[in-house]
Design an enzyme around this catalytic site. Structure first.
Site, short mmCIF file in Angstrom:
data_model
loop_
_atom_site.label_atom_id
_atom_site.label_comp_id
_atom_site.label_asym_id
_atom_site.label_seq_id
_atom_site.Cartn_x
_atom_site.Cartn_y
_atom_site.Cartn_z
N GLY A 32 -24.27 6.83 -36.71
CA GLY A 32 -22.99 7.50 -36.45
C GLY A 32 -22.12 6.60 -35.59
N LEU A 33 -20.86 6.98 -35.50
CA LEU A 33 -19.90 6.21 -34.72
C LEU A 33 -20.31 6.11 -33.26
CD1 LEU A 33 -16.58 7.81 -36.05
CD2 LEU A 33 -17.30 5.43 -36.41
N ALA A 35 -20.10 6.92 -29.56
CA ALA A 35 -19.70 8.17 -28.87
C ALA A 35 -19.87 9.42 -29.73
CB ALA A 35 -18.27 8.10 -28.33
N SER A 36 -20.50 9.28 -30.90
CA SER A 36 -20.74 10.48 -31.71
C SER A 36 -21.81 11.36 -31.06
CB SER A 36 -21.17 10.11 -33.14
OG SER A 36 -22.32 9.29 -33.12
N GLY A 37 -22.67 10.77 -30.23
CA GLY A 37 -23.67 11.56 -29.50
C GLY A 37 -25.11 11.16 -29.74
N SER A 106 -25.44 1.40 -36.84
CA SER A 106 -25.82 0.99 -38.20
C SER A 106 -24.76 1.42 -39.23
CB SER A 106 -27.21 1.51 -38.58
OG SER A 106 -27.46 2.83 -38.18
#
Ligand code: ADP
Length: 200
Positions: A32-33, A35-37, A106
């Site tokens: 995931g991007l 800061a997506s968590g 990734s």
């Protein structure tokens, strides 16, 4: 490839280690991007697994870039090599019997497919930590989006490099809709169901 090398026979096999651990092993590949968590969820999940007696290890992409992969940058070639090495390490840790959690952006599908091939389909669980780019930018816990927008970080995913979302992830955690606890517990339940299930 060196033709004079052979794979060694190990007296204790991964299946023996799983028996000792009293649960199965797998790799949770969080993508995931920034800061997506991913890191927040991984840490919450690891604490929950620990309390349940499930042995796990977290491989954080940022940590690995400061050690094993500190010779690599962010070109396409280096991003592929970054993922290849992380996947090899995850594969080894998984074989030691642990629930292995990989937390790394990734961004390229082809790289995640490479990771799946190294780890083997059976053990590779791609989990998409989805979050709108605008929300990630608002969170910006490390100030990285701000730096990227002002030209201080080139080749930043979501800003001037693409992110290719998974087409068929085993699980999606939309962190712009679920809170940290909801997203993390969804993953805990998923892991518990997989490591306790009968694989025979
Ligand atoms: P990543 O590892 O994907 O780069 P981080 O976990 O470092 O992301 O940062 C995510 C940020 O977003 C943290 O500051 C976290 O507290 C915040 N956040 C807000 N809502 C959520 C949520 N539902 N799930 C995960 N993180 C969230």
């Amino acid at each position: 490839m060196n033709n004079n090398l052979n794979w060694q026979q190990h007296a204790i096999k991964p299946i023996d280690r799983e028996r000792l651990m009293r649960h199965k092993s797998l790799v949770i590949w969080l993508t995931g991007l920034s800061a997506s968590g991913k890191s927040t969820i991984s840490n919450f999940v690891e604490k929950q697994l620990y309390q349940k007696g499930i042995h796990s290890y977290l491989l954080d992409g940022d940590d690995i870039r400061q050690g094993l992969n500190k010779d690599l940058g962010f070109s396409e070639h280096d991003r592929t090599e970054n993922i290849r090495r992380i996947a090899e390490v995850a594969h080894t840790i998984r074989q030691s019997g642990l629930v292995t959690i990989v937390s790394t952006i990734s961004p390229y599908k082809s790289n995640r497919e490479l990771a799946r091939d190294i780890i083997s389909e059976q053990y590779f669980h791609e989990v998409y930590v989805s979050c709108a780019l605008e929300v990630c930018e608002q969170r910006d816990p490390k100030g990285l989006y701000h730096k990227a927008r002002s030209g201080q970080i080139p080749q930043f995913t979501g800003v001037d490099q693409p992110y290719e979302p998974p087409t068929n992830p085993k699980l999606t955690l939309p962190t712009d809709k679920l809170n940290i606890e909801q997203a993390s517990l969804t993953l805990v339940h998923y892991i518990v169901s997989k490591v306790k299930e009968d694989r025979t």
